[in-house]
Scaffold this motif. Structure first.
Motif, PDB file in Angstrom:
ATOM      1  N   TRP A 156      42.268  39.365  44.835  1.00  0.00           N
ATOM      2  CA  TRP A 156      41.380  38.479  45.592  1.00  0.00           C
ATOM      3  C   TRP A 156      40.366  37.818  44.647  1.00  0.00           C
ATOM      4  CZ3 TRP A 156      41.598  36.780  50.482  1.00  0.00           C
ATOM      5  CH2 TRP A 156      42.361  37.501  51.415  1.00  0.00           C
ATOM      6  N   ARG A 157      39.777  38.615  43.802  1.00  0.00           N
ATOM      7  CA  ARG A 157      38.726  38.092  42.921  1.00  0.00           C
ATOM      8  C   ARG A 157      39.262  36.995  42.010  1.00  0.00           C
ATOM      9  NH1 ARG A 157      37.213  42.625  41.520  1.00  0.00           N
ATOM     10  NH2 ARG A 157      38.505  42.872  39.655  1.00  0.00           N
ATOM     11  N   ASP A 161      37.832  33.260  42.298  1.00  0.00           N
ATOM     12  CA  ASP A 161      37.149  32.661  41.147  1.00  0.00           C
ATOM     13  C   ASP A 161      37.836  31.373  40.708  1.00  0.00           C
ATOM     14  OD1 ASP A 161      35.382  34.754  41.207  1.00  0.00           O
ATOM     15  OD2 ASP A 161      36.247  35.817  39.502  1.00  0.00           O
ATOM     16  N   GLU A 180      35.500  35.737  50.522  1.00  0.00           N
ATOM     17  CA  GLU A 180      35.093  36.802  49.602  1.00  0.00           C
ATOM     18  C   GLU A 180      34.461  37.969  50.356  1.00  0.00           C
ATOM     19  OE1 GLU A 180      33.051  36.967  45.241  1.00  0.00           O
ATOM     20  OE2 GLU A 180      32.044  35.714  46.741  1.00  0.00           O
ATOM     21  N   GLY A 184      36.376  41.625  50.874  1.00  0.00           N
ATOM     22  CA  GLY A 184      35.712  42.754  50.242  1.00  0.00           C
ATOM     23  C   GLY A 184      35.330  43.833  51.218  1.00  0.00           C
TER      24      GLY A 184
END
Length: 529
Positions: A156-157, A161, A180, A184
């Motif tokens: 995901w990150r 990003d 996000e 999370g």
């Protein structure tokens, strides 16, 4: 053949070139030739001849698992001096009108043709093939490692990003922020679920890029092509991460019925009982990946408007899927006769949640002779109070003691906590009139990073009395509440400021459709996978 979702239809047999974010596919006659672009996208570096050669070889090798008669091999391209300067994948050209995406769009427009395949049967066969691929997958520490909560959070990150650095992410930062946070929050409470998925062999070497445009329903069965070949770690993952890709894409092109049918068929073949929350979580991730890829294509294109709009729409789909993935602890309470049990059962179905009813839990786990109360109802010692049911005239008043009631609530909340940790929403049907019990439930939800939803059922006094007397006559309900119990509850009713109040005389709780509509309006997007 890696055709973008909005590509113009190709006339079979004619010359055409299809461009994607990473390749050009030249179609002519009954052949297709795939040429990789010499670019570095961060997650994919094709700048060297060696890199393009390795990816071409891997493409043929890996796609032979699901489409062995489509991939013919890798051709070398040589310069005037005989030096190899590039590599091209040669494939059998498949009829564009038989791609699953094309067939779905034809169905939607009413332009389907006689002889087109049965889409329901087609997606079921695709599910069977995908299950066979997953069942044949090797298992190793390297593969299992990508299924951990930290690894999934890293996926995901990386995509978030990357999307932020693209113009689409810059134009709609609030959407990326929502993705996000929701992703999370889900993962922070699901370590136990993801470890269980690894332990049961559900992390596999899959397809990795399962799009409706790359599934062809031919007369002799489906062909699934164009798996992800350039990074094994992106192809490894949870089986539902793989299946969720095609479900996401079918939903995107307006075929949610086929998406749901595909997932149901995959569950049938695989025996995978993954919670709905996990499926929607992975659908959300796949939507985000497609948003990122589409945003990349938008920046490569001179006419980027359509791709940019599609990227934003896909990012919105990621948010929608993550909202459907929320794990919830739902308290459905109220005084005796308020209709909480009538509402709780269809609400649990609408949310795909486990239902725990206090009365049934009392009989199942403690035995009817150990505790008697109104739906777990006495949250205070015998003698009355906010939820106090009066003891029977048999000298066993200790059945209503604070300790006995606390034990049942503790068991109910412990069971709820177990389910929440495994990604399953829970509806708890009890009176919930004591704020202390609600505070305990709030702690359980917080520990599991689950959303707490509190619902207080109400009805006019005369209706409450009528319901209690009616069920007393029929004897079909496990509740032992009487009108005297109701009056005791009403006499000392504590405020419930955080609850959604529902007058059950206005909501037809016996209608599943009515409850589902109410839940969607009140609680937001509901699971469908």
């Amino acid at each position: 053949m890696d055709t973008p979702a909005d590509a113009d239809p190709v006339t079979d047999g004619g010359l055409a070139v299809v461009e994607t974010h990473s390749a050009l596919i030249v179609l002519y006659g009954d052949e297709a030739h795939k040429v990789r672009k010499r670019i570095d996208l961060g997650f994919l570096d094709n700048r060297t001849v060696e890199a393009r050669a390795e990816q071409s070889r891997r493409e043929v090798e890996l796609n032979s698992r699901l489409a062995p008669d489509v991939y013919d091999g890798v051709l070398e391209v040589r310069g005037p001096d005989g030096e190899v300067i590039d590599h091209v994948v040669r494939m059998r050209r498949l009829p564009s009108g038989r791609s699953l995406e094309s067939l779905v769009r034809s169905r939607a427009s009413g332009s389907g043709r006689v002889g087109d395949p049965d889409l329901g049967a087609g997606v079921r066969e695709v599910a069977r093939q995908l299950d066979h691929l997953h069942a044949a997958s090797p298992h190793s520490e390297e593969i299992d490692a990508v299924g951990t909560a930290d690894a999934v959070a890293g996926l995901w990150r990386d995509s978030i990003d990357h999307l932020r650095r693209l113009s689409v992410g810059e134009d709609a930062p609030e959407i990326v922020d929502d993705v996000e946070w929701l992703a999370g929050e889900y993962l922070r409470g699901r370590d136990r679920l993801l470890r269980a998925r690894i332990e049961t062999g559900r992390v596999v070497d899959g397809h990795g890029d399962l799009l409706a445009a790359d599934v062809y329903l031919l007369d002799d069965g489906p062909r699934v092509i164009d798996c992800l070949e350039f990074d094994d770690r992106l192809r490894f993952g949870d089986a539902m991460l793989d299946a969720g890709f095609l479900a996401m894409d079918l939903d995107r092109v307006g075929a949610r019925d086929l998406a749901a049918a595909f997932l149901a068929a995959y569950r049938d073949f695989s025996g995978d009982d993954a919670p709905s929350s996990l499926v929607h979580h992975y659908i959300g991730y796949r939507a985000l990946v497609r948003a990122k890829v589409t945003a990349i294509r938008a920046e490569q294109s001179e006419n980027c408007g359509a791709d940019a709009r599609l990227a934003l729409a896909l990012a919105d789909r990621a948010v929608d899927a993550l909202l459907r993935a929320r794990v919830r602890l739902i308290l459905v309470g109220g005084v005796s006769g308020s209709g909480k049990s009538t509402l709780a059962a269809p609400l649990a179905v609408a949310l795909g949640a486990e239902l725990l009813r206090s009365d049934e839990l009392r009989f199942d786990e403690l035995g009817s002779d150990e505790l008697g109360s109104d739906e777990l109802g006495s949250d205070v010692p015998a003698g009355g109070g906010a939820e106090g049911a009066r003891p029977r005239d048999d000298g066993t008043g200790d059945r209503y003691s604070e300790g006995a009631v606390s034990a049942v609530y503790s068991r109910m909340l412990a069971r709820a906590g177990e389910s929440l940790a495994l990604g399953r929403s829970v509806v708890l049907d009890a009176t919930w009139l004591d704020p202390r019990r609600r505070a305990q439930a709030e702690t359980v939800a917080a520990d599991a990073h689950a959303e707490l939803v509190e619902i207080s059922c109400t009805a006019p006094h005369a209706e409450l009395v009528r319901r209690i007397e009616e069920r007393g006559r029929t004897g079909t309900d496990p509740s032992e509440a009487t009108v005297a119990v109701l009056e005791s509850q009403l006499a000392d009713l504590a405020p419930w400021p955080d609850a959604i109040e529902v007058d059950t005389t206005d909501l037809d709780s016996r209608s599943a459709d009515a409850v589902q509509d109410w839940a969607a309006r009140t609680l937001g997007p509901l699971p469908w996978a």
